[in-house]
Scaffold this active site. Structure first.
Site, mmCIF file in Angstrom:
data_model
loop_
_atom_site.group_PDB
_atom_site.id
_atom_site.type_symbol
_atom_site.label_atom_id
_atom_site.label_comp_id
_atom_site.label_asym_id
_atom_site.label_seq_id
_atom_site.Cartn_x
_atom_site.Cartn_y
_atom_site.Cartn_z
ATOM 1 N N ARG A 113 16.113 -4.795 -7.770
ATOM 2 C CA ARG A 113 14.955 -3.863 -8.148
ATOM 3 C C ARG A 113 14.259 -4.190 -9.454
ATOM 4 O O ARG A 113 15.228 -3.926 -10.335
ATOM 5 C CB ARG A 113 15.404 -2.241 -8.060
ATOM 6 N N HIS A 140 7.338 -2.747 -1.635
ATOM 7 C CA HIS A 140 8.590 -1.806 -1.535
ATOM 8 C C HIS A 140 8.766 -2.222 -0.217
ATOM 9 O O HIS A 140 8.777 -0.957 0.883
ATOM 10 C CB HIS A 140 8.454 -0.342 -1.846
ATOM 11 N N GLN A 143 11.496 0.353 2.055
ATOM 12 C CA GLN A 143 10.635 1.771 2.156
ATOM 13 C C GLN A 143 10.099 1.781 3.392
ATOM 14 O O GLN A 143 10.007 2.762 4.287
ATOM 15 C CB GLN A 143 9.929 2.206 0.975
ATOM 16 N N ASP A 235 2.121 8.966 -2.753
ATOM 17 C CA ASP A 235 3.034 8.384 -3.663
ATOM 18 C C ASP A 235 2.650 8.739 -5.058
ATOM 19 O O ASP A 235 1.673 9.310 -5.228
ATOM 20 C CB ASP A 235 3.444 6.843 -3.493
ATOM 21 N N CYS A 275 7.452 8.393 -0.108
ATOM 22 C CA CYS A 275 8.918 7.809 -0.544
ATOM 23 C C CYS A 275 9.866 8.524 -1.383
ATOM 24 O O CYS A 275 11.182 8.157 -1.158
ATOM 25 C CB CYS A 275 8.557 6.441 -1.262
ATOM 26 N N ARG A 303 16.204 5.612 5.245
ATOM 27 C CA ARG A 303 16.496 4.376 4.195
ATOM 28 C C ARG A 303 17.883 3.570 4.559
ATOM 29 O O ARG A 303 18.167 2.696 4.785
ATOM 30 C CB ARG A 303 16.304 4.793 2.771
HETATM 31 N N1 CP Z 1 11.931 5.917 -2.455
HETATM 32 C C1 CP Z 1 12.749 5.272 -3.470
HETATM 33 O O1 CP Z 1 12.788 4.108 -3.445
HETATM 34 O O2 CP Z 1 13.511 6.014 -4.253
HETATM 35 P P1 CP Z 1 14.703 5.586 -5.322
HETATM 36 O O3 CP Z 1 13.429 5.094 -6.602
HETATM 37 O O4 CP Z 1 15.135 6.595 -5.550
HETATM 38 O O5 CP Z 1 15.359 4.558 -5.011
HETATM 39 N N1 NVA Z 2 5.566 3.510 -6.503
HETATM 40 C C1 NVA Z 2 6.734 4.124 -7.029
HETATM 41 C C2 NVA Z 2 7.806 4.172 -6.036
HETATM 42 C C3 NVA Z 2 9.179 4.677 -6.362
HETATM 43 C C4 NVA Z 2 10.236 4.501 -5.335
HETATM 44 C C5 NVA Z 2 7.183 3.351 -8.246
HETATM 45 O O1 NVA Z 2 7.113 2.098 -8.220
HETATM 46 O O2 NVA Z 2 7.783 3.949 -9.199
#
Ligand code: CP
Ligand code: NVA
Length: 317
Positions: A113, A140, A143, A235, A275, A303
């Protein structure tokens, strides 16, 4: 009970973007997510990755991604290593390429990530084990696999449904554009001007939709996007890394809140997805996310199952 054998066609692949996978391959992952969910619910051991290790590099925070990958590989008979960039040499300037080369000598897969999509691509270019994108600023994909699994569970199908995304044209929006257009869902995205999804993602989604016989609509009008939709998604307005824009974004995005008035335009049996983490009172009201149409807890659970399918198919012997 003998376990169903894993198909070998995805063995060794990376998951950097759903755009690299054919509709049939995405459906194969979703089918395996269902199989693994059932096995887990029955408490049938399914150690497809016995003795294997997944390295998980995090340059941003996470609850769901970390816990679902870590629990998931454990349920598959393997183990995970949580590597915060604050603690490993990457955070002190060791290159992504060297990190990839070294980790590949120890582990069987790497989940990352991070910020730039090019970081994930560079990691994959230098790793000799599968690399999985656990979120970048651009995409993502994991997700969206969970989202598609959830939609199919609730609606019994994917093709021909209309999904509306209202809010920021961000990583989740981008991966929804790719995933929906690949699998023949009509997707309508409503964002404020200036916050539209990236043009190159929209162009690819239009190509995929043309092949699947579905549509892609990008609009500034939330009502137009939501009208008749079977699935509503939003989101956060400020993603990780954009915290300093929070106040300005709250003003710009206010007309894009999913609330009772807006969702009244959706299909009567719509489902709501997010998400998570969510900001109640910003992108969605509590009434909607905590209401009878919300599928967010099943979505979060999925997930686990979707990523177990990804790991099992990609990291198998
Ligand atoms: N939806 C998602 O990716 O959540 P986290 O940021 O908690 O991993
Ligand atoms: N769009 C959000 C998703 C988090 C899971 C971010 O990137 O922070």
């Amino acid at each position: 009970m003998s376990l169903p054998p894993l198909p070998a066609n995805l063995k060794g692949r990376d998951l950097l973007t759903l755009a690299d996978f054919s509709p049939q391959e995405i459906l194969q992952i979703l089918d395996w997510a269902d199989v693994l969910k059932k096995l887990q619910k029955q408490r049938t051991p399914h150690h497809y990755l016995a003795g294997k290790t997944l390295a998980m590099i995090f340059e941003k925070s996470s609850t769901r991604t970390r816990v679902s990958f870590e629990t998931g590989i454990y349920q598959l008979g393997g183990q995970a290593l949580f590597l915060s960039s604050r603690d490993i040499q990457l955070g002190r300037g060791e290159s992504i390429a060297d990190t990839a080369r070294v980790l590949s000598r120890y582990v069987d897969g790497i989940m990352i990530r991070t910020y730039g999509q090019q970081v994930v691509e560079e990691l994959a270019a230098h790793a000799t084990v599968p690399v999985i994108n656990g979120l970048t600023d651009l995409l993502h994909p994991c997700q969206i696999l969970a989202d598609l699994q959830t939609i199919r569970e609730y609606k019994g199908r994917l093709q021909g449904l209309k999904l509306a995304f209202v809010g920021d044209g961000n990583n989740v929006c981008h991966s929804l554009l790719i995933g929906c257009s690949k699998l023949g869902l009509d997707i309508a995205v409503a964002t404020p001007p200036g916050y539209r999804p990236a043009e190159q993602i929209v162009a690819r989604a239009r190509d995929f939709a043309a092949a699947a016989g579905s549509s892609v609509l990008i609009t500034g009008d939330p009502a137009e996007a939501v009208r008749g939709a079977d699935v509503l998604v939003t989101d956060v307005w400020a993603s990780m890394g954009q915290e300093q824009e929070q106040q300005e974004r709250e003003k710009v995005f206010a007309p894009y809140q999913l609330n009772a008035q807006l969702v009244a335009l959706a299909a009567p049996d719509y489902i709501f997805l997010h998400c998570l983490p969510a900001h109640r009172g910003e992108e969605v009201t509590a009434e909607i996310i905590d209401g009878p149409h919300s599928a967010v807890w099943d979505e979060a659970e999925n997930r686990l199952h979707a990523q177990k399918a990804v790991m099992a198919l990609l990291m198998q012997d």
